[in-house]
Design a protein around this motif. Structure first.
Motif, PDB file in Angstrom:
ATOM      1  N   ASP A 212      -5.328  -2.900  -5.402  1.00  0.00           N
ATOM      2  CA  ASP A 212      -4.730  -2.316  -6.012  1.00  0.00           C
ATOM      3  C   ASP A 212      -3.682  -3.124  -6.716  1.00  0.00           C
ATOM      4  O   ASP A 212      -2.296  -2.926  -6.921  1.00  0.00           O
ATOM      5  N   ASP A 213      -3.218  -4.125  -6.189  1.00  0.00           N
ATOM      6  CA  ASP A 213      -1.704  -4.966  -6.145  1.00  0.00           C
ATOM      7  C   ASP A 213      -2.283  -6.640  -6.409  1.00  0.00           C
ATOM      8  O   ASP A 213      -3.607  -6.949  -6.629  1.00  0.00           O
TER       9      ASP A 213
ATOM     10  N   SER B 271       3.659   2.153  -1.637  1.00  0.00           N
ATOM     11  CA  SER B 271       4.829   1.665  -2.324  1.00  0.00           C
ATOM     12  C   SER B 271       3.332   1.886  -3.512  1.00  0.00           C
ATOM     13  O   SER B 271       4.022   3.335  -4.528  1.00  0.00           O
ATOM     14  N   ARG B 272       2.551   1.360  -3.070  1.00  0.00           N
ATOM     15  CA  ARG B 272       1.596   2.182  -4.527  1.00  0.00           C
ATOM     16  C   ARG B 272       0.882   3.876  -4.069  1.00  0.00           C
ATOM     17  O   ARG B 272       0.980   4.804  -5.216  1.00  0.00           O
ATOM     18  N   THR B 273       1.127   4.475  -3.262  1.00  0.00           N
ATOM     19  CA  THR B 273       0.728   5.618  -2.560  1.00  0.00           C
ATOM     20  C   THR B 273       1.587   6.568  -2.816  1.00  0.00           C
ATOM     21  O   THR B 273       1.767   8.048  -2.851  1.00  0.00           O
TER      22      THR B 273
ATOM     23  N   GLY C 127       0.407  -0.515 -10.574  1.00  0.00           N
ATOM     24  CA  GLY C 127       0.859   0.426 -11.598  1.00  0.00           C
ATOM     25  C   GLY C 127       2.721   0.146 -12.198  1.00  0.00           C
ATOM     26  O   GLY C 127       2.884   0.859 -12.929  1.00  0.00           O
ATOM     27  N   ARG C 128       3.529  -0.717 -10.995  1.00  0.00           N
ATOM     28  CA  ARG C 128       4.750  -0.756 -11.136  1.00  0.00           C
ATOM     29  C   ARG C 128       5.150  -1.583 -12.704  1.00  0.00           C
ATOM     30  O   ARG C 128       5.822  -2.289 -12.718  1.00  0.00           O
TER      31      ARG C 128
ATOM     32  N   ARG D  34      -3.795   2.573 -13.568  1.00  0.00           N
ATOM     33  CA  ARG D  34      -2.014   3.256 -12.646  1.00  0.00           C
ATOM     34  C   ARG D  34      -1.173   4.021 -13.092  1.00  0.00           C
ATOM     35  O   ARG D  34      -0.090   3.812 -12.274  1.00  0.00           O
TER      36      ARG D  34
ATOM     37  N   PRO E 132       2.504  -4.322  -6.872  1.00  0.00           N
ATOM     38  CA  PRO E 132       1.515  -2.837  -7.352  1.00  0.00           C
ATOM     39  C   PRO E 132       1.274  -2.856  -8.956  1.00  0.00           C
ATOM     40  O   PRO E 132       1.829  -3.187  -9.959  1.00  0.00           O
TER      41      PRO E 132
ATOM     42  N   ASP F 284       0.660  -1.450  -0.176  1.00  0.00           N
ATOM     43  CA  ASP F 284       0.023   0.137   0.196  1.00  0.00           C
ATOM     44  C   ASP F 284       0.716   1.134  -0.022  1.00  0.00           C
ATOM     45  O   ASP F 284       0.452   2.425  -1.507  1.00  0.00           O
TER      46      ASP F 284
END
Lengths: 474, 149
Positions: B70-71, A460-462, B89-90, B145, B87, A458
């Motif tokens: 989110d992941d 790392s995402r934010t 986004g990565r 993301r 995640p 969490d």
């Protein structure tokens, strides 16, 4: 195209006589030239520049060096050959070789050019195999200006660009010293998001000195390195033992040589590269200037640092000295500060990782009762700290290493647990960062580790959300 | 979610094939060279087969993956247990691969790549339709993301 021909033409007969290799190189050049020409109008109005005229002199040594290398490997055959050839022909051959080298140097210089456009730096190289590299400026990881000893004497410099995923091919060698600095300033200004018209005029960003490592502290710190003394003692002991057993001095000396080489690299070699280490801060990022013989001027733009490592060797700890290393994706620079007082070093790190107070990190040790049986003795060195900005893990007892990764740079999080660790109820947590490295916090209590895995994901995402933009001036 | 049975069948089939071949070779060699009674050493491979059969089953059951908000979470391994969280986004790249044997058994693997080579997130032995759905879903989520380095 025309300047090549007259320059090359007189060489051709002499060279072709001795070395057939010259003919194809010459013959192939014309088709390459017209092929390159149409690129120019298509490649935007950007004008292409050539490198410094000193370059061919330096490049000319490549084929000559190769021939000398081959000859020196087969000395007997070469001598025999030279006797058969006669002196006149020998001199001719030598001349031909020199001309060939000059031709190679000239052509490779002629066919190398670079251009700066709004968003890219374009480098074109190659005589037979053309290579055009377009480097996106907003993806630039670091820009270095380096000056080897010979280049310093002649007032030229090499500009090296680090981009993720490329080899070290993307360098401009050589440029005039002033030109190199101006180009670096322009590239950084454009990478920062200045308009092209402004970027050329922005010039060098104002520099504000942060830290300078005095020479006496540097050599003292190198003398206080246990590893070097250990290697030296081990190497000496081993070679004495070999001498004693085999009674052959040559063998034992041969054994000692690589050890001495390694010791030199870790002490004298490091002194030469890390001499007069200066860290300065500018809006373009950190500037690192160092070197006794070869001067290097490195720039690390803001927000590019993936990992920072604080190294505290045993003998430095009493003096409160630390060494700071860093990892930038695609870059080989890894030293930020070779040696400094802890407070000074932390101040530099605070510039690289904004908002991070290293002194405030509180490391939680591994649970003693469980860890003692998994990694005896060394478990005491393990520690983990998490702040709103960074993940930090510590390990090592003699040489303590603390590795710090900003949450925004974490690519994935892993939890691993071997059979022995499970029996003792502990697990390892690792985070992978963008410079192809992993930082592992070993031996955390299993429940804590499982919870941590998700919490870290969490974070790392934010963490990315409030990171600075790639173009740091926009 | 766990993995479909195809992967276990494929791995067990390979195990049976190899242990049979090795068992026969060992039995024949020892039988010819050291006397017929020694041919019984080939039975060692039967033991390996039994042990491998159980281990493959345990390993297969340990694989889990979950698409969370989110992941992506991948969990695997019995003795050496490992959990990976990536995640969305990565993610830099999602690939679906399927070798000749895997195709024969209607299987495909999904592999995620991030900027760090160490974050090796692979899900083997999915049904091709599920693999493609996962790929499309991950790419979609990754785009939404996405972030730089």
């Amino acid at each position: 195209m025309s300047p090549v021909e007259p320059g090359a033409a007189p060489v051709e007969p002499g060279a072709a006589h001795e070395e057939p290799g010259a003919a194809p190189a010459e013959a192939d050049t014309p088709p390459v030239e017209p092929g390159a020409a149409p690129v120019e109008p298509g490649a935007a109005p950007a004008e292409h520049h050539r490198l410094h005229p000193f370059t061919p002199l330096r490049r000319a040594w490549v084929p000559i060096g190769a021939v000398i290398g081959v000859l020196s490997q087969q000395v007997d055959r070469a001598q025999e050959w030279a006797r058969d050839l006669g002196s006149v022909l020998g001199v001719l051959l030598l001349l031909g070789l020199l001309l060939l080298g000059a031709l190679y140097g000239f052509l490779s210089w002629w066919f190398t050019s670079y251009a700066v456009t709004d968003t890219e730096l374009r480098i074109r190289t190659g005589l037979l195999f053309r290579r055009t590299a377009h480097i996106r400026l907003d993806r630039l990881q670091a820009v270095d200006v380096t000056q080897p000893l010979l280049a310093r004497a002649t007032g030229v410099a090499k500009l090296k660009l680090d981009v993720i995923g490329t080899d070290d091919k993307d360098e401009l060698a050589f440029l005039g010293e002033r030109e190199a600095r101006a180009l670096r300033a322009e590239l950084l200004a454009r990478a920062a998001g200045f308009a092209p018209a402004e970027a050329a005029g922005v010039g060098e960003a104002p520099v504000h000195g942060l830290l300078r490592v005095p020479a006496d502290r540097l050599w003292r710190s190198l003398l206080l390195s246990l590893g070097v003394w250990g290697a030296l003692a081990g190497g000496l002991a081993a070679s004495v033992a070999v001498w004693w057993i085999s009674a052959s001095l040559v063998v034992s000396l041969a054994m000692l040589l690589p050890v001495l080489g390694g010791v030199w690299a870790a002490s004298g070699g490091r002194f030469l590269t890390e001499y007069d280490w200066t860290v300065a801060d500018s809006p373009d990022g950190l500037r690192l200037d160092h070197g006794l013989l070869d001067r290097a001027h490195e720039t690390v733009p803001p927000g590019r640092v993936q990992m920072v490592r604080i190294v505290e060797p045993l003998l430095w700890r009493r003096r409160g000295w630390v060494r700071v290393e860093l990892a930038v994706a695609g870059s080989k620079n890894d030293v930020l500060v070779p040696v400094a007082e802890r407070g000074e070093a932390y101040a530099v790190v605070a510039r690289v990782l904004p908002g991070v107070e290293l002194a405030d990190l509180e490391f939680a040790p591994s649970p003693g009762r469980a860890s003692r049986w998994v990694v005896p003795v060394w478990w005491k060195g393990y520690g983990l700290a998490v702040s709103p900005q960074v993940f930090a893990a510590r390990h090592g007892r003699l040489c303590r290493r603390t590795e710090i990764v900003p949450h925004a740079k974490v690519q994935s999080v892993r939890l691993t647990q071997g059979p022995w660790e499970r029996a003792r109820g502990v697990a390892d947590v690792s985070v992978d960062h963008g410079a192809n490295g992993t930082v592992t916090a070993r031996l955390r209590a299993a429940a804590e580790a499982a919870e941590f895995l998700h919490a870290q994901a969490d974070r790392s995402r934010t963490g990315r959300a409030d990171a600075s933009p790639d173009r740091w001036m926009t | 979610m766990g993995l479909p049975g195809g992967l276990l069948r494929l791995r067990r089939l390979l195990l049976v094939l190899w242990t049979t071949v090795l068992g026969v070779v060992t039995a024949v060699l020892t039988g010819v060279l050291a006397g017929p009674a020694w041919a019984a050493t080939g039975l060692v491979w039967a033991g390996v087969l039994g042990w491998g059969w159980v281990m493959l089953g345990r390993n297969w059951r340990s694989w889990r993956y979950a698409e969370r908000a989110d992941d992506l979470l991948i969990s695997r391994g019995v003795l050496w247990h490992e959990q990976t969280v990536v995640p969305y986004g990565r993610m830099q790249l999602v690939e679906v691969t399927s070798g000749p044997l895997e195709r024969r058994f209607a299987l495909a693997s999904v592999q995620l790549h991030t900027a760090a080579a160490a974050s090796d997130a692979k899900i083997p032995g999915l049904a091709p339709a599920e693999a493609e759905r996962l790929r499309d879903r991950l790419t979609e989520l990754g785009e939404a993301r996405s972030a730089g380095l």
